[in-house]
Design a protein around this motif. Structure first.
Motif, PDB file in Angstrom:
ATOM      1  N   ARG A 571       0.822  -1.222   0.000  1.00 53.07           N
ATOM      2  CA  ARG A 571       0.000   0.000   0.000  1.00 53.07           C
ATOM      3  C   ARG A 571       0.853   1.269   0.000  1.00 53.07           C
ATOM      4  O   ARG A 571       0.535   2.237   0.692  1.00 53.07           O
ATOM      5  CB  ARG A 571      -0.910   0.022   1.235  1.00 53.07           C
ATOM      6  N   HIS A 574       0.664   3.184  -4.765  1.00 55.42           N
ATOM      7  CA  HIS A 574      -0.539   3.827  -5.333  1.00 55.42           C
ATOM      8  C   HIS A 574      -0.679   5.265  -4.854  1.00 55.42           C
ATOM      9  O   HIS A 574      -1.296   6.083  -5.512  1.00 55.42           O
ATOM     10  CB  HIS A 574      -1.810   3.027  -4.964  1.00 55.42           C
ATOM     11  N   ASP A 575      -0.090   5.570  -3.707  1.00 52.18           N
ATOM     12  CA  ASP A 575      -0.295   6.862  -3.083  1.00 52.18           C
ATOM     13  C   ASP A 575       0.772   7.888  -3.450  1.00 52.18           C
ATOM     14  O   ASP A 575       0.676   9.036  -3.045  1.00 52.18           O
ATOM     15  CB  ASP A 575      -0.298   6.647  -1.559  1.00 52.18           C
ATOM     16  N   GLU A 602      -0.925  -4.338  -3.387  1.00 49.89           N
ATOM     17  CA  GLU A 602      -1.796  -3.205  -3.705  1.00 49.89           C
ATOM     18  C   GLU A 602      -3.129  -3.778  -4.162  1.00 49.89           C
ATOM     19  O   GLU A 602      -3.241  -4.988  -4.359  1.00 49.89           O
ATOM     20  CB  GLU A 602      -1.221  -2.390  -4.902  1.00 49.89           C
ATOM     21  N   GLY A 615     -11.025  -0.337  -5.760  1.00 52.38           N
ATOM     22  CA  GLY A 615      -9.829   0.370  -6.211  1.00 52.38           C
ATOM     23  C   GLY A 615     -10.184   1.658  -6.916  1.00 52.38           C
ATOM     24  O   GLY A 615      -9.540   2.703  -6.718  1.00 52.38           O
ATOM     25  N   ALA A 619      -9.496   5.685  -5.781  1.00 49.81           N
ATOM     26  CA  ALA A 619      -8.764   6.639  -6.621  1.00 49.81           C
ATOM     27  C   ALA A 619      -9.424   8.020  -6.611  1.00 49.81           C
ATOM     28  O   ALA A 619      -8.760   9.034  -6.825  1.00 49.81           O
ATOM     29  CB  ALA A 619      -8.682   6.105  -8.046  1.00 49.81           C
ATOM     30  N   LYS A 626      -1.831   6.970  -8.196  1.00 48.37           N
ATOM     31  CA  LYS A 626      -2.820   6.395  -9.100  1.00 48.37           C
ATOM     32  C   LYS A 626      -2.929   4.881  -8.892  1.00 48.37           C
ATOM     33  O   LYS A 626      -1.988   4.244  -8.408  1.00 48.37           O
ATOM     34  CB  LYS A 626      -2.500   6.731 -10.546  1.00 48.37           C
ATOM     35  N   GLN A 627      -4.067   4.348  -9.261  1.00 46.22           N
ATOM     36  CA  GLN A 627      -4.277   2.907  -9.182  1.00 46.22           C
ATOM     37  C   GLN A 627      -3.824   2.281 -10.495  1.00 46.22           C
ATOM     38  O   GLN A 627      -3.977   2.869 -11.560  1.00 46.22           O
ATOM     39  CB  GLN A 627      -5.759   2.578  -8.960  1.00 46.22           C
ATOM     40  N   ARG A 628      -3.263   1.071 -10.400  1.00 44.22           N
ATOM     41  CA  ARG A 628      -2.745   0.412 -11.601  1.00 44.22           C
ATOM     42  C   ARG A 628      -3.217  -1.040 -11.653  1.00 44.22           C
ATOM     43  O   ARG A 628      -3.563  -1.627 -10.619  1.00 44.22           O
ATOM     44  CB  ARG A 628      -1.216   0.406 -11.590  1.00 44.22           C
ATOM     45  N   TYR A 633       1.703  -2.476 -12.992  1.00 44.47           N
ATOM     46  CA  TYR A 633       2.724  -2.568 -11.937  1.00 44.47           C
ATOM     47  C   TYR A 633       3.927  -3.367 -12.440  1.00 44.47           C
ATOM     48  O   TYR A 633       5.071  -3.018 -12.193  1.00 44.47           O
ATOM     49  CB  TYR A 633       2.145  -3.228 -10.685  1.00 44.47           C
TER      50      TYR A 633
END
Ligand SMILES: Cc1cn([C@@H]2O[C@H](COP(=O)(O)OP(=O)(O)OP(=O)(O)O)[C@@H](O)[C@H]2O)c(=O)[nH]c1=O
Length: 662
Positions: A571, A574-575, A602, A615, A619, A626-628, A633
């Motif tokens: 975690r 993504h941030d 994640e 997810g 976002a 961002k979320q992937r 990733y």
């Protein structure tokens, strides 16, 4: 069989794929099916010796996977699916059943037993039709079938075998190979349905849907199915085009709504002779040998929009046609409209420590609860009733007495502040930080910037900010809750036996680190986090701290990273904005020698970015990161010299990926 109309019959229904297999998801999604993924918790541990033929084992496992999800959803997800699909793929050779290898040696054992030979791949599939009755019982009707494909492997040299095993591909695949990827190079020929080998016999599935549909909505019976369960009961001719047309024009794949309909289902399905197909009818004493059964379970989810079967729904125009929306459509809309109310009721009950109170003193009435939580009688009564309707509390009423309340299992397990897997801290974070942010979603979308200043007054900004002690502790509690819940799943997702030292970057309270040391006796873990976080972690020490977990204070963007042969990033990415992601990954890559691991955890978005909603909703409040998807990733890590060895989609809030430094 007409494929599209069959698939389109499921539109508007809550279709659930009870599988964590990314291949099954992809196959069904490419066929145009819209569904939710709820991986099954059923452990694949049936005694293989009890089954006469290997396919019976695959079918029974598929059934148990699907039924487990069908039964769990009304309680855990508070919604009843219309259709649940489960599947199980096995490889058989020389009388052995091969499932997924547990480690590299197991993969070697499997692949060498397949070398130079023809073998069979069986996928068992179970389709569970759920029918919610007015008295809140659910009828389950089960249809199962299997498909066999023969595959011949070329002779595999030792080098080839090990190169393939070291690619990491075999680990999450039955028989230890993936025909759709590198494993395709090992194959001389395939006889039968290729997708069946990959994990899902799409063609056979569509035929079964067609069969169910025709079977239930009209007296037409058609199948070209090779299902052992249905083939003897119905003619083997495919439907004529007029039959197909008829099915297209009819309303939907029906859930039998009258005893008469469900009787028809029963009487027209011929029992199979195989004991492995015996399924107990849960609402009767006798064991039925039908593959299509009715079973009934009770649940108390009374949040649903209740419509009588014969109630008329408003008509809507869809793509130029006037149609009746399904009850599922209306339930879904109503759930979405009211979702925020349910969340806030949960946050409020949690903040007022309602679940703690009813754990220590079950059986209080509304007035007593109001007194204890120092709230109004009227408001407390409404909150208690709302919590009952959400399945968080249970109420009982004795004759002429006021109802009394106690925690439902969900509350006991997750909502008490001292439960082992408590979400109390996370709920407070949602209430104090996420709720105000989401109240400003409209301007966040319009402006594309953080709404923190707008969402919080100066004082609140200070309290909500992780720079205040109060804000920091609340945030740490929230992260601690998530780490405790997901920790074991992540720690056990991969074989990490080759690693001796790990470093959990941004590991906060160490909750994840303790799960890693517990799961891997040979591993020591250093938690690396900001000094202010490390300072506060004494509040979160477990009762019996493991001395293989240590804490080092530092900033992973600036300071030298502790030496380790496995880095954990849970975690974190993504941030972070892109530039910080690259700084961090470069630092990890520099600290790693070839063969070192990077374990990333994640939420992995679906490859087409259509889910999971968890997810995508998260976002909406992320200002920088961002979320992937797993592939995104993977590519990101590859650009820093890490090769993806395994990807694990879990059903436990976070997914995981293990990458190796090349
Ligand atoms: C032979 C072969 C198998 N597979 C995968 O092997 C897993 C089987 O395991 P399972 O137990 O049936 O499924 P699962 O992955 O554990 O998921 P679940 O349904 O949640 O049990 C499935 O993934 C399949 O795609 C491939 O991707 N390619 C191939 O050539």
């Amino acid at each position: 069989m007409v494929l599209n109309p069959v698939i389109s019959k499921l539109a508007g229904k809550l279709v659930v794929l009870a599988s964590a297999s990314p291949r099954r998801l992809e196959i069904l999604r490419s066929a145009g099916l819209r569904f939710e993924v709820v991986p099954s918790w059923f452990k694949e541990t049936l005694d293989k010796g009890l089954f006469k033929a290997p396919y019976e084992y695959a079918v029974e496992t598929a059934k148990q996977k699907a039924l487990e999800v069908a039964r769990r959803m009304p309680f855990k997800h508070l919604k009843t699916p219309d259709i649940v699909i489960g599947a199980d793929t096995i490889v058989t050779v020389d009388g052995m059943i091969l499932e997924k290898p547990v480690d590299k040696h197991d993969a070697y054992r499997m692949l060498s037993s397949l070398s130079g030979k023809e073998h069979s791949v069986f996928t068992g599939v179970a389709i569970v039709l759920c029918h919610e009755k007015e008295n809140e019982e659910v009828d389950y009707q089960l249809i199962d079938f299997y498909e066999e494909t023969k595959v011949k492997f070329a002779d595999l040299s030792e080098d080839m075998l090990w190169e393939y095993i070291n690619s990491g591909e075999p680990m999450d695949k039955a028989g230890g190979y993936g025909i759709q990827a590198l494993g395709g190079m090992l194959v001389e020929y395939v006889h039968g349905d290729f997708l069946n080998v990959v994990g899902f016999p799409l063609n056979h599935f569509c035929k079964q849907l067609d069969l169910i549909y025709n079977f239930c909505t009209s007296s037409l019976k058609s199948t070209s199915s090779r299902s052992d369960s249905l083939a003897t009961s119905v003619p083997t001719q495919p439907p004529s085009s007029s039959q197909a047309l008829l099915s297209h024009n009819s309303s939907s794949i029906p859930r039998p709504s009258s005893p008469c309909d469900s009787q028809r289902l029963h009487t027209q399905i011929t029992p199979t002779a195989s004991p492995a197909h015996k399924v107990k009818r849960e609402d009767s004493e006798s064991e039925s040998s039908q593959t299509l059964v009715n079973s009934t379970s009770k649940h108390t989810d009374n949040r649903k929009v209740k419509l009588h079967d014969n109630a008329t729904l408003p008509l809507v125009t869809r793509r130029g046609q006037v149609v009746e929306p399904t009850r599922g459509d209306l339930e879904r809309i109503s759930e979405l409209m009211d979702g925020f109310k349910a969340s806030k009721a949960l946050f409020t009950a949690s903040k007022l420590c309602l679940f703690d109170l009813l754990h220590s003193r079950p059986g209080l009435d509304a007035a007593q609860v109001a007194q204890e939580i120092k709230a109004s009688a009227k408001g407390t009564e409404c909150l208690l009733e709302a919590c009952v309707s959400l399945g968080l509390l249970k109420s009982t009423e004795k004759a002429c007495q006021k109802p009394v309340y106690e925690n439902a299992d969900l509350a006991t397990d997750f909502l008490r502040s001292d439960a082992s897997f408590s979400l109390h801290g996370y709920l407070q974070h949602c209430n104090e930080t996420m709720w105000p942010l989401f109240s400003h979603l409209e301007s966040a979308v319009q402006e594309g910037t953080s709404q923190r200043e707008k969402a919080f007054s100066k004082h609140m900004l200070q309290a909500a900010s992780t720079s205040s002690r109060e804000g920091k502790l609340r945030f740490m509690k929230a992260m601690h809750n998530i780490a405790k819940i997901t920790g074991k799943t992540i720690a056990t997702a991969f074989d990490l036996s080759t690693y001796k030292s790990a470093c959990d970057l941004g590991g906060c309270t160490g909750a994840l680190a303790y799960e890693f040391t517990e799961a891997h006796p040979g591993l020591s873990v250093t938690v690396f986090d900001l000094p202010a976080v490390v300072e506060l972690n004494e509040f979160f020490r477990p009762q019996h701290p493991d001395n293989r977990v240590s804490f080092v204070a530092g900033d992973f963007l600036k300071d030298e990273l502790p030496k380790a042969d496995l880095y954990i990033l849970a975690r974190i990415l993504h941030d972070l904005p892109d530039e910080k992601v690259h700084i961090l990954l470069s630092k990890i890559a520099d600290a790693c020698t070839a063969g070192c691991g990077l374990l990333l955890s994640e939420i992995f978005l679906d490859e087409d970015r259509r889910g999971p909603s968890r997810g995508l909703l998260q976002a909406l409040s992320m200002s920088e990161g961002k979320q992937r998807s797993a592939t995104e990733y993977s590519l990101l890590l590859k650009s820093h010299g890490f090769i993806t060895a395994h990807i694990r989609h879990t059903d436990n809030l976070l997914d995981a990926m293990l990458c190796i430094k090349a």
